[in-house]
Design a protein around this motif. Structure first.
Motif, PDB file in Angstrom:
ATOM      1  N   ASP A   5     -12.214  -7.022  -7.868  1.00  0.00           N
ATOM      2  CA  ASP A   5     -11.889  -8.216  -8.583  1.00  0.00           C
ATOM      3  C   ASP A   5     -10.408  -8.659  -8.306  1.00  0.00           C
ATOM      4  OD1 ASP A   5     -14.675  -8.420  -9.509  1.00  0.00           O
ATOM      5  OD2 ASP A   5     -14.040  -7.267 -11.323  1.00  0.00           O
ATOM      6  N   TYR A   6      -9.659  -7.679  -7.860  1.00  0.00           N
ATOM      7  CA  TYR A   6      -8.023  -7.878  -7.980  1.00  0.00           C
ATOM      8  C   TYR A   6      -7.906  -9.144  -7.052  1.00  0.00           C
ATOM      9  CZ  TYR A   6      -3.026  -7.777  -6.430  1.00  0.00           C
ATOM     10  OH  TYR A   6      -1.789  -7.866  -6.211  1.00  0.00           O
ATOM     11  N   GLU A   7      -6.823 -10.173  -7.705  1.00  0.00           N
ATOM     12  CA  GLU A   7      -6.195 -11.259  -7.083  1.00  0.00           C
ATOM     13  C   GLU A   7      -4.911 -11.156  -6.931  1.00  0.00           C
ATOM     14  OE1 GLU A   7      -7.615 -14.994  -8.574  1.00  0.00           O
ATOM     15  OE2 GLU A   7      -9.954 -14.444  -7.989  1.00  0.00           O
ATOM     16  N   GLU A   8      -4.292 -11.224  -5.784  1.00  0.00           N
ATOM     17  CA  GLU A   8      -2.838 -11.186  -5.825  1.00  0.00           C
ATOM     18  C   GLU A   8      -1.932 -12.319  -6.473  1.00  0.00           C
ATOM     19  OE1 GLU A   8       0.482 -11.204  -1.947  1.00  0.00           O
ATOM     20  OE2 GLU A   8      -1.253  -9.748  -2.087  1.00  0.00           O
ATOM     21  N   PHE A  65      -2.610   1.636  -6.480  1.00  0.00           N
ATOM     22  CA  PHE A  65      -2.057   1.996  -7.930  1.00  0.00           C
ATOM     23  C   PHE A  65      -1.323   0.437  -8.473  1.00  0.00           C
ATOM     24  CE2 PHE A  65      -2.662   6.433  -6.990  1.00  0.00           C
ATOM     25  CZ  PHE A  65      -3.413   6.705  -7.868  1.00  0.00           C
ATOM     26  N   HIS A  66      -0.477  -0.060  -7.825  1.00  0.00           N
ATOM     27  CA  HIS A  66       0.319  -1.417  -8.360  1.00  0.00           C
ATOM     28  C   HIS A  66      -0.882  -2.263  -8.549  1.00  0.00           C
ATOM     29  CE1 HIS A  66       4.258  -0.145  -6.288  1.00  0.00           C
ATOM     30  NE2 HIS A  66       3.955   0.279  -7.571  1.00  0.00           N
ATOM     31  N   LYS A  67      -1.985  -2.470  -7.919  1.00  0.00           N
ATOM     32  CA  LYS A  67      -3.063  -3.332  -8.191  1.00  0.00           C
ATOM     33  C   LYS A  67      -3.633  -2.937  -9.583  1.00  0.00           C
ATOM     34  CE  LYS A  67      -3.825  -4.593  -3.306  1.00  0.00           C
ATOM     35  NZ  LYS A  67      -4.935  -4.484  -2.172  1.00  0.00           N
ATOM     36  N   LEU A  68      -3.916  -1.818  -9.582  1.00  0.00           N
ATOM     37  CA  LEU A  68      -4.672  -1.192 -10.982  1.00  0.00           C
ATOM     38  C   LEU A  68      -3.812  -1.472 -11.983  1.00  0.00           C
ATOM     39  CD1 LEU A  68      -6.337   2.232  -9.510  1.00  0.00           C
ATOM     40  CD2 LEU A  68      -7.543  -0.019 -10.102  1.00  0.00           C
ATOM     41  N   ALA A  69      -2.482  -1.224 -12.155  1.00  0.00           N
ATOM     42  CA  ALA A  69      -1.596  -1.479 -12.930  1.00  0.00           C
ATOM     43  C   ALA A  69      -1.340  -3.076 -13.411  1.00  0.00           C
ATOM     44  CB  ALA A  69      -0.172  -0.862 -12.752  1.00  0.00           C
ATOM     45  N   HIS A  70      -1.563  -3.769 -12.592  1.00  0.00           N
ATOM     46  CA  HIS A  70      -1.577  -5.251 -12.725  1.00  0.00           C
ATOM     47  C   HIS A  70      -2.802  -5.788 -13.329  1.00  0.00           C
ATOM     48  CE1 HIS A  70      -0.942  -9.600 -11.946  1.00  0.00           C
ATOM     49  NE2 HIS A  70      -2.159  -9.490 -11.528  1.00  0.00           N
ATOM     50  N   MET A  71      -3.867  -4.961 -13.122  1.00  0.00           N
ATOM     51  CA  MET A  71      -5.124  -5.324 -13.915  1.00  0.00           C
ATOM     52  C   MET A  71      -5.275  -4.696 -15.056  1.00  0.00           C
ATOM     53  SD  MET A  71      -7.156  -7.419 -11.557  1.00  0.00           S
ATOM     54  CE  MET A  71      -8.780  -6.881 -11.481  1.00  0.00           C
ATOM     55  N   SER A  72      -4.503  -3.879 -15.550  1.00  0.00           N
ATOM     56  CA  SER A  72      -4.844  -3.068 -16.794  1.00  0.00           C
ATOM     57  C   SER A  72      -4.009  -3.791 -17.884  1.00  0.00           C
ATOM     58  CB  SER A  72      -4.180  -1.592 -16.681  1.00  0.00           C
ATOM     59  OG  SER A  72      -4.837  -1.041 -15.658  1.00  0.00           O
ATOM     60  N   ARG A  97       5.112  -7.475  -4.745  1.00  0.00           N
ATOM     61  CA  ARG A  97       3.897  -8.455  -4.268  1.00  0.00           C
ATOM     62  C   ARG A  97       2.826  -8.106  -5.011  1.00  0.00           C
ATOM     63  NH1 ARG A  97       1.322  -7.375   1.673  1.00  0.00           N
ATOM     64  NH2 ARG A  97      -0.250  -8.772   1.289  1.00  0.00           N
ATOM     65  N   HIS A  98       2.569  -7.019  -5.811  1.00  0.00           N
ATOM     66  CA  HIS A  98       1.021  -6.932  -6.077  1.00  0.00           C
ATOM     67  C   HIS A  98       0.982  -7.044  -7.650  1.00  0.00           C
ATOM     68  CE1 HIS A  98       0.997  -4.439  -2.248  1.00  0.00           C
ATOM     69  NE2 HIS A  98      -0.104  -5.564  -1.961  1.00  0.00           N
ATOM     70  N   SER A  99       2.032  -7.376  -8.192  1.00  0.00           N
ATOM     71  CA  SER A  99       1.788  -7.584  -9.746  1.00  0.00           C
ATOM     72  C   SER A  99       3.197  -8.619  -9.983  1.00  0.00           C
ATOM     73  CB  SER A  99       1.928  -6.389 -10.557  1.00  0.00           C
ATOM     74  OG  SER A  99       2.181  -6.879 -12.014  1.00  0.00           O
ATOM     75  N   ASP A 100       2.960  -9.489 -11.150  1.00  0.00           N
ATOM     76  CA  ASP A 100       4.088 -10.378 -11.671  1.00  0.00           C
ATOM     77  C   ASP A 100       4.422  -9.702 -12.942  1.00  0.00           C
ATOM     78  OD1 ASP A 100       1.722 -10.924 -13.049  1.00  0.00           O
ATOM     79  OD2 ASP A 100       1.448 -13.032 -12.579  1.00  0.00           O
TER      80      ASP A 100
END
Length: 523
Positions: free
Chosen positions: A488-491, A157-164, A195-198
């Motif tokens: 597609d996610y990139e940390e 979910f943190h990755k999805l939030a980062h990508m949204s 870690r998973h979003s900036d």
């Protein structure tokens, strides 16, 4: 996602070339840069007259003076005595003059600092941010199966939030990681956010000591001086309505406020159960509760940022179940917005709430009702903006990604009317004339990406095309989209020295904190 291209502030698109095929490819190409903080351009919906605002204020102040608020915390009681409040046992009676003096020192606006400076956010006044839901003990996963969450699900979910693009934060425990010991969860939840979003994130407030751990991790990430300069994280402290604040929340509040980090001072309203069964007196009560906590933040540290908070639900008087998306919730949001502006403080509300058990029409209607009210009420911290369903009992992956797109739609609406190409558009009318069309006109070619919002997850094609493409309903489309986002996610890069220091801190605190499965605030 295509919605990002509708915003003026985003980076310039590549030059158009190659005709229709190139334009089609450009239109479908995802752009996952974060939208700036929303700067609202719509008039506010303010149903109360100035006299009615003052009537609510007077009623709330009378509650604080005559009824009082219980602070179940020895430190807070002593703080209030020193501040000049009347303390009778655990009940604190607050003079309205003292309350007004204290809340006047809360900043009206600030800038949130993210670990990626390009994602810093102006906040307060006309600026709003969208934040995902938190606290779900279950999820509906990538196969739409309802189950217990794990830390891997929280990472997802943190990755999805980062990508949204329209989500400005990763929040914190979007879902509860049930495979992590309760006493250690706050560490791993915070690490996942970092870690998973900036983007900016929230900090756990499950106890005062846990909140101090979050502050220590933020100091490793940002530095102590940066935290003194501007907020880097947000906490939430829920009241026990009616009119009670407990030691757990107050100790966490102090940990944040002493470090100049904002907390949401949030009465937890179940209208008709822990408030009067009527909109106006319910708002008077929750306003008193919020003011008492806002005032206390300034007792702890004058000038610290704080946010007028609340969680709103109404209770089905037949079953006792909490309800989302009801008209009274919208009315209360309008009223609370007026009260927050009356006191000159930013405020928080909840967004896109659903009570349905699946991602169905009920979930959509309830969510849309809530969002429209929150945007027209002028809310600043728009929490629970993605994934919330079943009254918060689960976070749905499908609803999460659709909600994120709906936030982008709400963002565009709330920006208001654009006038920058008005003259060029009128010139196109003269060029096309009667009986023509605008599809190939230069003005259309220059503006088609931003002229009208083009959802990726809503299907507006003919039924024949929909059938030819598999006749997928929105849940299936959303889950496919979520899988593609994760592929597609990139940390985002994080300085290895900082990452190592955070891992060391987590390891040390895990050695120090007893590994228990029940929440323990005594260590």
């Amino acid at each position: 996602m295509t919605e990002v291209s509708t915003m003026n502030e985003m980076t310039a698109r590549p030059a158009r070339s190659g005709g229709r095929g190139a334009r089609r490819a450009l239109r479908s190409a995802p752009d996952l840069g974060m939208l700036p903080a929303l700067k609202r351009g719509l008039p506010l919906c303010e149903p109360m007259t100035p006299d009615e605002v003052e009537r609510i204020d007077a009623a709330s102040m009378a509650i604080l003076e005559d009824v009082g608020v219980v602070f179940r915390d020895l430190v807070a009681l002593e703080d209030w005595r020193r501040a000049g409040a009347e303390v009778r046992g655990e009940r604190v009676h607050l003079d309205r003059g003292l309350v007004r003096e204290l809340i006047a020192t809360i900043p009206a606006s600030w800038t949130y600092r993210a670990r990626n400076p390009e994602r810093n956010l102006p906040f307060g006044g006309p600026h709003s941010i969208f934040v995902p839901m938190t606290g779900a003990p279950f999820l509906r996963d990538l196969d739409d199966v309802r189950r217990w969450p794990t830390i891997a699900d929280l990472n997802m979910f943190h990755k999805l939030a980062h990508m949204s693009p329209a989500l400005h934060s990763t929040a914190h425990h979007i879902v509860e990681p049930m495979d992590i010991k309760v006493s250690h969860r706050h560490l791993h939840i915070t690490w996942s956010s970092i870690r998973h979003s900036d983007k900016t994130f929230m900090g756990m407030t499950t106890s005062g000591r846990n909140a101090e751990d979050v502050m220590a991790m933020c100091e490793i990430l940002f530095g102590a001086e940066a935290m003194e300069e501007t907020p880097v994280v947000t906490g939430n402290c829920n009241g026990n309505s009616p009119l009670v604040w407990d030691e757990t929340m107050l100790s966490a509040m102090r940990a944040f406020v002493k470090r100049k980090q904002p907390v949401l001072c949030s009465p937890f309203v179940l209208g008709g159960a822990n408030t009067p069964a009527s909109v106006a007196p319910a708002v008077a009560q929750l306003n008193a509760e919020a003011l008492s906590a806002l005032a206390y933040t300034q007792v702890v540290r004058k000038g610290a940022p704080a946010i007028y908070g609340h969680y709103l639900s109404t209770v089905n008087m037949k079953s006792g179940a909490p309800m989302a998306g009801t008209p009274e919730i919208s009315l209360m949001n309008f009223m609370i917005g007026q009260m927050a502006r009356f006191y000159g403080v930013p405020w928080r509300s909840s967004n896109l709430l659903g009570g349905a058990k699946t991602f169905d029409a009920q979930a959509g209607y309830e969510s849309a009702m809530t969002m429209n009210a929150v945007l027209h009420a002028g809310c600043n911290y728009i929490w629970h903006s993605a994934g919330w369903n079943e009254a918060g009992m689960h976070c749905s992956v499908a609803k999460f990604v659709v909600d994120a797109e709906v936030c982008a739609m709400g963002y565009r609406m709330a920006e208001g009317i654009r006038w920058d190409d008005f003259d060029a558009g009128l010139a196109a009318v003269r060029d096309v004339g009667p009986g023509g069309h605008y599809l190939g006109h230069p003005h259309t070619l220059e503006n088609f990406e931003r002229a009208f919002f083009m959802p990726r997850l809503f299907d507006n094609n003919s039924i024949e095309q929909w059938q030819a493409e598999g006749a997928q309903e929105i849940t299936a489309r959303a889950l496919a989209h979520a899988r593609q986002l994760l592929r597609d996610y990139e940390e985002p890069p994080l300085d290895e020295g900082i990452a190592e220091a955070l891992r060391d801190f987590i390891a040390r605190r895990e050695r120090e904190i007893p590994a228990v499965d029940a929440l323990n605030t005594d260590y």
